[in-house]
Design an enzyme around this catalytic site. Sequence first.
Site, PDB file in Angstrom:
ATOM      1  N   ASP A  44      39.877  37.944  36.239  1.00  0.00           N
ATOM      2  CA  ASP A  44      38.759  38.622  36.793  1.00  0.00           C
ATOM      3  C   ASP A  44      39.638  39.792  37.426  1.00  0.00           C
ATOM      4  OD1 ASP A  44      37.131  37.457  34.197  1.00  0.00           O
ATOM      5  OD2 ASP A  44      36.303  36.111  35.802  1.00  0.00           O
ATOM      6  N   ASP A 104      46.285  42.814  32.516  1.00  0.00           N
ATOM      7  CA  ASP A 104      46.321  44.657  31.843  1.00  0.00           C
ATOM      8  C   ASP A 104      46.111  45.647  33.154  1.00  0.00           C
ATOM      9  OD1 ASP A 104      43.811  44.020  31.663  1.00  0.00           O
ATOM     10  OD2 ASP A 104      43.268  45.868  31.354  1.00  0.00           O
TER      11      ASP A 104
END
Length: 240
Positions: free
Chosen positions: A116, A152
């Site tokens: 996260d 990403d």
Amino acid sequence: MRKKPNLAPRMERCARVLVSEPEALRGKWLSAFPRFAALELEIGCGKGGFTAALAERQPETLLVAVERVPDALVVAMERVCAQRLDNALFLCEDAKLLENDFEPGEISRIYINFCDPWPKSRDAKHRLTAPGFLRSYARLLPVGGELCFKTDNRPLFDWSLAQLRTEGWEIRECSYDLHANGPVGIMTDYERKFHEQGMRICRVAAVRTAATVSEGEPGRLRNASLADAYANQISEEREK
Ligand SMILES: C[S@@+](CC[C@H](N)C(=O)[O-])C[C@H]1O[C@@H](n2cnc3c(N)ncnc32)[C@H](O)[C@@H]1O
């Protein structure tokens, strides 16, 4: 993560791969499981696609996967049980607590995949690549041990690289577009989705050296907003 129906009986059915008292194995993992030559750790395994594939690829390694959300963990455990893998075990806990379960130097490699981003500056300490976590990993790994990180999220990647460098990790491999020439290595569940959407995947492998910071509380993180980093990156790209 949606609540899984019948979570408790499903967890129960996978009990053989869930370590419920990991503290009891602290310092003894490889003597308790002597068949294995090395112990590796995956933090935030989610639904375990990477875990199962890595365990299958490395039968001589004991892989311990940590996930704090039981609704994700149960899917990962079911995968490993369905594939009858005997070298992957799971801990249902927060990565903050790992030093209760492993002795210094006990783990040879740590994987963190698509964690996260915690984009706000005030939440930066929760990023799994924040200095507080990196110092804990430096204690868990021996000199020469490796931390592999994929994401990403380019601002998170850049920020994490900067933390690794400041904390004295040696950057061994670094890619800003891992699959540019076709898929490389094992893709995680998130990674496959992002890759199919055409997003670039960043990966770094960093080595814990004798100079890596492993002690002390890091200072307060300032100017650590990923939104600012993203805006800077966009404007730099426009200027090019
Ligand atoms: C975005 S998902 C990625 C899952 C998987 N690694 C993948 O690439 O498909 C991040 C996972 O990390 C877990 N996670 C985040 N912080 C964690 C922490 N401090 N301790 C343990 N698990 C954590 C979350 O619950 C979530 O399942």
